[in-house]
Write an enzyme that holds these catalytic residues in place. Structure first.
Site, PDB file in Angstrom:
ATOM      1  CG  HIS A   1     -40.584  64.111 -22.696  1.00 54.55           C
ATOM      2  ND1 HIS A   1     -41.347  65.549 -22.813  1.00 54.55           N
ATOM      3  CD2 HIS A   1     -40.616  64.100 -21.539  1.00 54.55           C
ATOM      4  CE1 HIS A   1     -41.581  65.864 -22.002  1.00 54.55           C
ATOM      5  NE2 HIS A   1     -41.297  65.083 -20.804  1.00 54.55           N
TER       6      HIS A   1
ATOM      7  CD  GLU B   1     -47.664  51.374 -41.218  1.00 52.30           C
ATOM      8  OE1 GLU B   1     -46.668  51.744 -40.916  1.00 52.30           O
ATOM      9  OE2 GLU B   1     -48.094  50.734 -42.206  1.00 52.30           O
TER      10      GLU B   1
END
Ligand code: ARG
Length: 460
Positions: free
Chosen positions: A157, A291
């Site tokens: 998480h 990216e």
């Protein structure tokens, strides 16, 4: 202008806009080389059924070889009547050999021709993807080798969970991409089936030996059913799925590394060769390589969705919709290969900061080890979980870390705590409790690396 190859039954020319609309040459010329090989093999096959004498077939094969070199040299230009690379090659052949060229399409349709060309494209490009994937796998293991005892916070998480080694993390990536490599290799095996000879849909009425033809073109067998052979684009979908899965793996790693190289973490740094600056902010060193990989993943998944959507509603056998299969295929193969090349460069030059990783370790990471400690002293795990939970709460209210709680405080929660509880807060000690097969312990990760190296030595 030469007439279209199918103009016979038409009384008027195609609307110009329609002609442009239906053209595929600007993208299917990527199939040029494969189309030449298919033509050459077909010319030879046509000697078996008396369409060409062996000498004539030789002339056709030689003329096709000339077309190949002229095309590569840029000496051939398509005409507006060439719908696609198949019509262009046939025209160039016919311009050179007249009747002999005009016989090449005997028993053949562009439907089996294009399907065969694409199979050859796939066989070639799957090989390139396998090689690019292997290079990434090799650079991953090289990096992992140096970091079996580099401890970092493991996250779930995106919150600190348990300590792991950086090598364990890298090897998780290895095994993802290894599965991708196996998947590609299986796709390649399935690709080795030849559609040629299937004609438009029913099979050619000229009984060439398709087994010999398959062998000549480097396939392992001819397709079993001509309707299936011209209708199916499974291997295109499958390859683009394989690419999507690779990209998805690269993209998740890219996301990890974008985070870990940011100012809040600084666990790793990308080599300058794989970053770019800002036109305005002089200090910036941006992770554009990662990216772009992440961004292109969306594009490749888009290619897959485009293909599956195009396929789902079309009837059996060839329909022109199928021409739309090529751009997504070429795009995803090229983007995936390019991404893999950049990715292995990023891995090979990645700077790792073990110190920064160690400093980031929050003692709360050892909470599970603390619960295990109580279990080893006889407490049921669920109860131990609750006790350590209380210790965590106590530490939080006192604004202390878990390791700073006094032994007396812990003993208030359970008399099973003793002074050796302090030994729990040791990064390598925590790792080495997990030498279970597949775990993050140093020995376990060394074993993973050995398995990986054995795989790489077989996967040449
Ligand atoms: N350019 C076409 C394609 O890529 C080739 C097959 C054309 N066949 C046809 N029946 N129009 O799909």
């Amino acid at each position: 202008m030469r007439e279209k190859i199918w103009a016979g039954r038409f009384s008027k020319p195609t609307e110009e806009a329609m002609e442009r609309f239906s053209h595929s040459l600007h993208f299917d010329q990527k199939l040029f080389e494969y189309d030449i090989s298919v033509n050459q093999a077909w010319a030879q096959a046509l000697t078996e059924v008396g369409v060409y004498t062996p000498e004539e077939a030789e002339r056709v094969v030689a003329a096709l070889a000339d077309i190949r070199s002229d095309f590569i040299a840029g000496a051939l230009s398509p005409s507006p009547s060439d719908e696609d690379i198949h019509s262009a090659n046939e025209r160039w052949l016919t311009e050179r050999l007249g009747d002999l060229g005009a016989r090449i399409h005997t028993g053949r349709s562009r439907n089996d021709q294009v399907a065969t060309d694409v199979r050859l494209y796939l066989l070639d490009h799957l090989e390139q993807l396998l090689a690019a994937l292997r290079a990434s796998l090799a650079s991953i293991v090289e990096l992992a080798k140096n970091h079996v005892d580099t401890v970092m916070p493991g996250y779930t998480h995106l919150r600190q969970a348990q300590p792991i080694s950086f090598a364990h993390y890298m090897m998780s990536l290895f095994f993802q991409l290894q599965r991708d490599r196996e998947r590609l290799a299986q796709t390649r095996t399935r690709c080795s089936v030849m559609p040629l000879g299937a004609g438009a849909l029913a099979g050619a009425a000229f009984a060439v030996d398709r087994h010999a033809l398959a062998q000549r073109l480097g396939f392992s067998a001819p397709a079993e059913n001509s309707l299936d052979a011209t209708s199916d684009r499974d291997l295109i979908c499958e390859t683009v799925y394989d690419c999507s899965q690779i990209m998805l793996h690269l993209s998740r790693a890219a996301e990890d590394w974008i985070i870990w190289s940011s100012e809040g973490y600084r666990f790793i740094a990308l080599d300058e060769a794989y970053t770019t600056g800002s036109s305005m902010m002089p200090q910036k060193k941006n992770p554009d390589s990662l990216e772009l990989i992440r961004g292109k993943t969306g594009r490749v998944i888009g290619d897959l969705v485009a293909l599956l959507t195009m396929m789902k509603g079309i009837p059996t056998a060839y329909v022109r919709d199928l021409q739309e299969d090529k751009e997504p295929l070429f795009d995803s193969v090229e983007q995936t290969r390019g991404s893999l090349l950049i990715f292995s460069g990023v891995v090979a030059t990645l700077q790792v900061d073990p110190q920064a990783m160690r400093q980031a370790l929050d003692p709360m990471l050892y909470a599970t080890d603390m619960a295990d400690y109580l279990v080893q002293r006889g407490m049921p795990f669920r109860q131990a979980h609750a006790v350590v939970g209380e210790a965590v709460r106590l530490a939080e209210t006192r604004r202390l870390s878990l390791s700073q709680l006094a032994l007396q405080d812990l003993q208030q929660l359970s008399p099973l705590f003793a002074s050796d509880v302090a030994t729990l807060f040791d990064p390598l000690g925590s790792l080495n409790k997990r030498n279970i097969y597949g775990g993050t312990g140093v020995e376990s990760v060394r074993r993973q690396i050995e398995t990986a190296l054995a795989f790489l030595s077989k996967a040449k």
